[in-house]
Design a protein around this motif. Structure first.
Motif, PDB file in Angstrom:
ATOM      1  N   UNK A 189      24.262  56.084  -6.461  1.00 53.70           N
ATOM      2  CA  UNK A 189      25.692  56.052  -6.699  1.00 53.70           C
ATOM      3  C   UNK A 189      25.925  56.078  -8.200  1.00 53.70           C
ATOM      4  N   UNK A 190      27.162  56.247  -8.597  1.00 55.98           N
ATOM      5  CA  UNK A 190      27.516  56.230 -10.023  1.00 55.98           C
ATOM      6  C   UNK A 190      27.864  54.806 -10.448  1.00 55.98           C
ATOM      7  N   UNK A 191      27.821  54.580 -11.732  1.00 57.31           N
ATOM      8  CA  UNK A 191      28.155  53.262 -12.287  1.00 57.31           C
ATOM      9  C   UNK A 191      29.531  52.813 -11.820  1.00 57.31           C
ATOM     10  N   UNK A 192      29.588  51.545 -11.372  1.00 54.74           N
ATOM     11  CA  UNK A 192      30.825  50.896 -10.911  1.00 54.74           C
ATOM     12  C   UNK A 192      31.340  51.449  -9.573  1.00 54.74           C
ATOM     13  N   UNK A 193      30.539  52.269  -8.895  1.00 56.90           N
ATOM     14  CA  UNK A 193      30.931  52.805  -7.586  1.00 56.90           C
ATOM     15  C   UNK A 193      30.019  52.204  -6.509  1.00 56.90           C
ATOM     16  N   UNK A 194      30.561  51.557  -5.469  1.00 58.27           N
ATOM     17  CA  UNK A 194      29.723  51.005  -4.392  1.00 58.27           C
ATOM     18  C   UNK A 194      28.954  52.118  -3.667  1.00 58.27           C
ATOM     19  N   UNK A 195      27.812  51.775  -3.188  1.00 61.12           N
ATOM     20  CA  UNK A 195      26.978  52.693  -2.402  1.00 61.12           C
ATOM     21  C   UNK A 195      27.008  52.258  -0.932  1.00 61.12           C
ATOM     22  N   UNK A 196      27.023  53.258  -0.049  1.00 64.15           N
ATOM     23  CA  UNK A 196      27.034  52.985   1.387  1.00 64.15           C
ATOM     24  C   UNK A 196      25.703  53.400   1.986  1.00 64.15           C
ATOM     25  N   UNK A 197      25.067  52.461   2.667  1.00 60.98           N
ATOM     26  CA  UNK A 197      23.803  52.748   3.337  1.00 60.98           C
ATOM     27  C   UNK A 197      23.996  52.503   4.832  1.00 60.98           C
ATOM     28  N   UNK A 198      23.778  53.563   5.633  1.00 62.99           N
ATOM     29  CA  UNK A 198      23.931  53.465   7.090  1.00 62.99           C
ATOM     30  C   UNK A 198      22.568  53.222   7.738  1.00 62.99           C
ATOM     31  N   UNK A 199      22.541  52.377   8.731  1.00 63.48           N
ATOM     32  CA  UNK A 199      21.287  52.123   9.436  1.00 63.48           C
ATOM     33  C   UNK A 199      21.585  51.743  10.892  1.00 63.48           C
ATOM     34  N   UNK A 200      20.567  51.938  11.706  1.00 63.59           N
ATOM     35  CA  UNK A 200      20.671  51.595  13.125  1.00 63.59           C
ATOM     36  C   UNK A 200      19.834  50.349  13.387  1.00 63.59           C
ATOM     37  N   UNK A 201      20.470  49.357  13.999  1.00 58.27           N
ATOM     38  CA  UNK A 201      19.786  48.114  14.346  1.00 58.27           C
ATOM     39  C   UNK A 201      19.435  48.136  15.832  1.00 58.27           C
ATOM     40  N   UNK A 202      18.452  47.386  16.206  1.00 57.92           N
ATOM     41  CA  UNK A 202      18.056  47.350  17.618  1.00 57.92           C
ATOM     42  C   UNK A 202      17.410  46.036  18.001  1.00 57.92           C
ATOM     43  N   UNK A 203      17.660  45.627  19.248  1.00 56.35           N
ATOM     44  CA  UNK A 203      17.003  44.446  19.805  1.00 56.35           C
ATOM     45  C   UNK A 203      17.001  44.599  21.325  1.00 56.35           C
ATOM     46  N   UNK A 204      15.829  44.806  21.886  1.00 57.33           N
ATOM     47  CA  UNK A 204      15.754  45.042  23.333  1.00 57.33           C
ATOM     48  C   UNK A 204      16.193  43.824  24.138  1.00 57.33           C
ATOM     49  N   UNK A 205      16.248  42.663  23.496  1.00 54.50           N
ATOM     50  CA  UNK A 205      16.663  41.459  24.217  1.00 54.50           C
ATOM     51  C   UNK A 205      18.173  41.343  24.341  1.00 54.50           C
TER      52      UNK A 205
END
Length: 267
Positions: A189-205
């Motif tokens: 990202x650029x200075x002073x700009x938030x970065x977005x990180x997408x991820x997939x979570x999982x729990x078979x329980x």
């Protein structure tokens, strides 16, 4: 015929001889008798009949989730199953039963826990072995019926036992989707700009949440991203987002480690 299993009686001017063959015996034998001054003999023939095979009692089985009976490696030992066919001992030429061909399993109230194909029989009667392979992440209670049969389908004799697979906690998982993959990912990202990180979570329980209740982070360079308030989490399970906010006027590189925790384990 044992002599004590031969009895005679007189009925309506006729002599009646009653014979009680020994169990599982067949063939011909000459019976001699004496009635007063009269003696005689006759040949008694007992035709063979197919005897149903008999399974010994099977003790209840308890496994933990993802465990199975096995020939080696993880799991518990194969289960012994006694299979006795009286015809083998008493009828010459009768071959011993092959366990894989003569034993089958059926399951009641199985759900997704077990199916008949997950029971594997091996060996030669009377010493059979049973292998049980529940599917991964399955648990619960079922009743199992093991049936023995020989060349006569009507001679199907079942034995029932209970099986319990107890649940264990499975480790949750995190997989990055921007870019896709697991392990170390990169986002810029650029200075002073938030970065977005997408991820997939999982729990078979079961489902958790895309919040700090289950998600946390650490920062390798707190001068770039605050270690207490530099990352927040949003999204709807299992599609989660990490919003990474650099400190004002800061630039550079840091490693942000995300952690997903359930009640017992962390990924």
């Amino acid at each position: 015929f044992p002599s004590h299993d031969i009895a005679g009686s007189f009925f309506n001017r006729h002599t009646v001889i009653r014979l009680k063959p020994a169990q599982h015996q067949h063939g011909s034998n000459t019976i001699s008798f004496n009635v007063g001054s009269v003696s005689g003999s006759f040949v008694a023939t007992i035709d063979p009949m197919n005897d149903a095979p008999v399974i010994g009692a099977i003790a209840d089985v308890t496994l933990t989730e993802d465990q199975h009976t096995a020939r080696g490696g993880s799991g518990i030992s194969l289960i012994d199953v006694s299979l006795v066919d009286a015809d083998v001992a008493h009828t010459p030429g009768t071959a011993a039963l092959v366990c894989a061909d003569s034993l089958s399993a059926s399951v009641t109230n199985a759900g997704v826990l077990l199916s008949p194909t997950q029971f594997i029989f091996s060996g030669t009667a009377p010493n059979c072995k049973m292998e049980i392979k529940p599917p991964q992440n399955a648990y619960g209670n079922v009743q199992v019926q093991v049936t023995a049969h020989d060349t006569v389908p009507a001679n199907a004799v079942p034995v029932t036992f209970n099986m319990t697979v107890s649940s264990v906690n499975d480790q949750p998982t995190l997989v990055g989707t921007s870019p896709a993959g697991s392990g170390t990912q990169s986002v810029s990202t650029s200075e002073d700009i938030p970065a977005l990180f997408n991820f997939t979570a999982g729990d078979v329980d079961g489902a958790l949440s895309c919040t700090s209740t289950h998600l946390s982070y650490t920062v390798a360079n707190p001068a770039l991203v605050d270690s207490d308030a530099g990352v927040s989490f949003t999204g709807t399970w299992p599609n989660c987002n990490a919003i990474i906010v650099p400190k004002a006027n800061a630039n550079g590189t840091t490693t942000v480690t995300l952690q997903l925790a359930d009640n017992d384990s962390t990924d």
